[in-house]
Design an enzyme around this catalytic site. Structure first.
Site, PDB file in Angstrom:
ATOM      1  N   TYR A 248      47.142   5.051  67.245  1.00 49.23           N
ATOM      2  CA  TYR A 248      46.171   5.529  66.240  1.00 49.23           C
ATOM      3  C   TYR A 248      45.487   4.341  65.547  1.00 49.23           C
ATOM      4  O   TYR A 248      44.573   4.529  64.761  1.00 49.23           O
ATOM      5  CB  TYR A 248      46.841   6.388  65.159  1.00 49.23           C
ATOM      6  CG  TYR A 248      47.554   7.630  65.629  1.00 49.23           C
ATOM      7  CD1 TYR A 248      47.407   8.098  66.933  1.00 49.23           C
ATOM      8  CD2 TYR A 248      48.387   8.341  64.767  1.00 49.23           C
ATOM      9  CE1 TYR A 248      48.086   9.233  67.357  1.00 49.23           C
ATOM     10  CE2 TYR A 248      49.054   9.479  65.189  1.00 49.23           C
ATOM     11  CZ  TYR A 248      48.910   9.912  66.488  1.00 49.23           C
ATOM     12  OH  TYR A 248      49.584  11.034  66.902  1.00 49.23           O
TER      13      TYR A 248
ATOM     14  N   HIS B 259      55.784   8.130  72.665  1.00 47.13           N
ATOM     15  CA  HIS B 259      54.628   8.998  72.427  1.00 47.13           C
ATOM     16  C   HIS B 259      54.443  10.066  73.507  1.00 47.13           C
ATOM     17  O   HIS B 259      54.144  11.217  73.220  1.00 47.13           O
ATOM     18  CB  HIS B 259      53.371   8.124  72.294  1.00 47.13           C
ATOM     19  CG  HIS B 259      52.302   8.716  71.440  1.00 47.13           C
ATOM     20  ND1 HIS B 259      51.440   7.965  70.681  1.00 47.13           N
ATOM     21  CD2 HIS B 259      51.933  10.001  71.226  1.00 47.13           C
ATOM     22  CE1 HIS B 259      50.609   8.765  70.044  1.00 47.13           C
ATOM     23  NE2 HIS B 259      50.878  10.003  70.360  1.00 47.13           N
TER      24      HIS B 259
HETATM   25  N1  LIG Z   1      52.688  13.148  69.344  1.00 47.59           N
HETATM   26  C1  LIG Z   1      51.479  13.460  69.770  1.00 47.59           C
HETATM   27  O1  LIG Z   1      51.212  13.394  70.978  1.00 47.59           O
HETATM   28  C2  LIG Z   1      50.439  13.887  68.794  1.00 47.59           C
HETATM   29  C3  LIG Z   1      49.224  14.409  69.251  1.00 47.59           C
HETATM   30  C4  LIG Z   1      48.288  14.815  68.309  1.00 47.59           C
HETATM   31  C5  LIG Z   1      48.559  14.701  66.952  1.00 47.59           C
HETATM   32  N2  LIG Z   1      49.740  14.166  66.516  1.00 47.59           N
HETATM   33  C6  LIG Z   1      50.060  14.049  65.062  1.00 47.59           C
HETATM   34  O2  LIG Z   1      49.969  15.351  64.487  1.00 47.59           O
HETATM   35  C7  LIG Z   1      49.127  15.286  63.339  1.00 47.59           C
HETATM   36  C8  LIG Z   1      48.464  16.622  63.058  1.00 47.59           C
HETATM   37  O3  LIG Z   1      47.682  17.052  64.150  1.00 47.59           O
HETATM   38  P1  LIG Z   1      46.068  16.979  64.167  1.00 47.59           P
HETATM   39  O4  LIG Z   1      45.579  15.975  63.193  1.00 47.59           O
HETATM   40  O5  LIG Z   1      45.694  16.826  65.593  1.00 47.59           O
HETATM   41  O6  LIG Z   1      45.631  18.437  63.778  1.00 47.59           O
HETATM   42  P2  LIG Z   1      45.936  19.494  62.594  1.00 47.59           P
HETATM   43  O7  LIG Z   1      46.809  18.880  61.560  1.00 47.59           O
HETATM   44  O8  LIG Z   1      46.363  20.754  63.262  1.00 47.59           O
HETATM   45  O9  LIG Z   1      44.490  19.768  62.016  1.00 47.59           O
HETATM   46  C9  LIG Z   1      43.760  18.790  61.313  1.00 47.59           C
HETATM   47  C10 LIG Z   1      42.397  19.404  60.978  1.00 47.59           C
HETATM   48  O10 LIG Z   1      42.594  20.534  60.126  1.00 47.59           O
HETATM   49  C11 LIG Z   1      41.857  20.362  58.915  1.00 47.59           C
HETATM   50  N3  LIG Z   1      42.682  20.923  57.828  1.00 47.59           N
HETATM   51  C12 LIG Z   1      43.846  20.419  57.338  1.00 47.59           C
HETATM   52  N4  LIG Z   1      44.317  21.230  56.386  1.00 47.59           N
HETATM   53  C13 LIG Z   1      43.456  22.277  56.259  1.00 47.59           C
HETATM   54  C14 LIG Z   1      43.406  23.421  55.434  1.00 47.59           C
HETATM   55  N5  LIG Z   1      44.358  23.672  54.543  1.00 47.59           N
HETATM   56  N6  LIG Z   1      42.343  24.263  55.574  1.00 47.59           N
HETATM   57  C15 LIG Z   1      41.374  24.014  56.479  1.00 47.59           C
HETATM   58  N7  LIG Z   1      41.357  22.937  57.286  1.00 47.59           N
HETATM   59  C16 LIG Z   1      42.406  22.074  57.191  1.00 47.59           C
HETATM   60  C17 LIG Z   1      41.625  18.872  58.795  1.00 47.59           C
HETATM   61  O11 LIG Z   1      40.403  18.635  58.131  1.00 47.59           O
HETATM   62  P3  LIG Z   1      40.316  17.728  56.772  1.00 47.59           P
HETATM   63  O12 LIG Z   1      40.891  16.392  57.111  1.00 47.59           O
HETATM   64  O13 LIG Z   1      38.863  17.696  56.486  1.00 47.59           O
HETATM   65  O14 LIG Z   1      41.112  18.483  55.727  1.00 47.59           O
HETATM   66  C18 LIG Z   1      41.502  18.454  60.253  1.00 47.59           C
HETATM   67  O15 LIG Z   1      40.193  18.678  60.737  1.00 47.59           O
HETATM   68  C19 LIG Z   1      48.148  14.161  63.719  1.00 47.59           C
HETATM   69  O16 LIG Z   1      47.391  13.740  62.620  1.00 47.59           O
HETATM   70  C20 LIG Z   1      49.090  13.163  64.298  1.00 47.59           C
HETATM   71  O17 LIG Z   1      49.757  12.457  63.268  1.00 47.59           O
HETATM   72  C21 LIG Z   1      50.690  13.769  67.424  1.00 47.59           C
END
Ligand SMILES: NC(=O)c1ccc[n+]([C@@H]2O[C@H](COP(=O)([O-])OP(=O)(O)OC[C@H]3O[C@@H](n4cnc5c(N)ncnc54)[C@H](OP(=O)(O)O)[C@@H]3O)[C@@H](O)[C@H]2O)c1
Length: 281
Positions: A52, A110
């Site tokens: 990241y 990862h």
């Molecule tokens: N291990 C892996 O392979 C892997 C892969 C992908 C992700 N990850 C980790 O998982 C974390 C979370 O997943 P993600 O970032 O992909 O997706 P997510 O948390 O499912 O969704 C993030 C999105 O949702 C929005 N959001 C957050 N809270 C909200 C709410 N209460 N109401 C409306 N919209 C909301 C955010 O916008 P705003 O920022 O504008 O609020 C952003 O656009 C990542 O950040 C990363 O740390 C790990």
């Protein structure tokens, strides 16, 4: 704000809060501000990854916060291109230098990258880094049962965490059961399905949200918690960060849980990243 998030104890004794904070795409000064806000609001478990390119941002937010380091649980992850033993050790050291930290609380592989077939070597590096005090707890992401079986057979060490793609369109029932049976805590990545419009405007979720006087996001995150998984939602907005923590003053009924789980789709992955064949760089 007082930290009142309930905890779960990992198989190595480390206690983790039942909800954490995702940081993918939080970079630079805006990233530091967003993570600092999350810490001030009450998040204690922070996710990040070498890939990241924000381990430095996480470390900076930790230093600027008034929360003692030992109260925070900081995660990073080993990228696919550094699975060989020596490269894995060097990468863990580099991750620490980037964040300017003495240790990570959690360090995860990862992706298994089974085509390269080096994930057991990578696991051995994490085992040794834990022995040397560089990491408190070691786990994996996106590991299928066959990958975890090999880690156990060849090293005898069971991961504490398996962080997997999990949201109502991809509810991973079998993998959750497998993790639970082996004493591995599941973390849900993209727990909100990356704000997928079909999910965020789903009529059934809206109906459940209205019943509980909560938002759809809160309903989804509570569903994760009742499944026994730790969601790590990412938000750059303090308002939504706060919303995503207000999950412990209501309970979904069995009927609610079932109605959410039946949204599952066989091909429900967000980006078709199947760990059996996906190659992370
Ligand atoms: N291990 C892996 O392979 C892997 C892969 C992908 C992700 N990850 C980790 O998982 C974390 C979370 O997943 P993600 O970032 O992909 O997706 P997510 O948390 O499912 O969704 C993030 C999105 O949702 C929005 N959001 C957050 N809270 C909200 C709410 N209460 N109401 C409306 N919209 C909301 C955010 O916008 P705003 O920022 O504008 O609020 C952003 O656009 C990542 O950040 C990363 O740390 C790990």
């Amino acid at each position: 704000m007082k930290n009142t998030i309930p905890e779960v104890i990992l198989n190595d004794g480390l206690a983790l809060p039942r909800v954490g904070f995702g940081t993918y795409t939080l970079n630079g000064a805006a990233g530091v501000q967003a993570i600092l806000s999350a810490i001030n609001i009450g998040y204690r478990l922070l996710d990040s990854a070498f890939n990241y390119e924000n381990e430095g941002v996480v470390g900076e937010a930790v230093r600027r916060s008034f929360i003692p380091r030992e109260q925070l649980l900081i995660t990073s992850k080993l990228p696919g291109r550094h699975h060989s033993y020596n490269e894995a050790i060097t990468t863990i050291q580099e991750s620490l230098y980037r964040a300017n930290l003495d240790y990570y609380d959690l360090y995860l592989i990862h992706w298994p990258n089974p085509i390269k077939n080096l994930y057991v070597e990578a696991w051995q590096a994490l085992i040794d880094a834990k022995k040397w005090g560089l990491i408190r707890s070691i786990g994996v992401c996106n590991f299928l049962p066959e990958h975890i079986e090999r880690l156990i057979q060849e090293t005898g060490v069971i991961p504490s965490i398996n962080q997997i793609e999990l949201h109502p369109f991809f509810s991973q029932k079998e993998q959750l059961i497998y993790n639970q049976k082996h004493g591995i805590v599941t973390e849900s990545w993209s727990p909100l399905g990356r704000k997928n419009t079909l999910l965020m405007e789903n009529k059934e979720l809206l109906r459940i949200a209205e019943t509980h006087h909560k938002s759809i996001s809160q309903i989804i995150l509570r569903w994760h918690i009742q499944l026994g998984s730790i969601p790590i939602p990412k938000s750059s907005s303090p308002k939504r960060q706060l919303e995503n923590l207000a999950l412990f003053d209501f309970t979904l009924s069995e009927q609610d849980m079932m109605m959410i789980s039946i949204l599952n789709q066989e091909n429900g992955r967000l980006a078709n990243q199947n760990p059996a064949s996906y190659e992370e760089f």
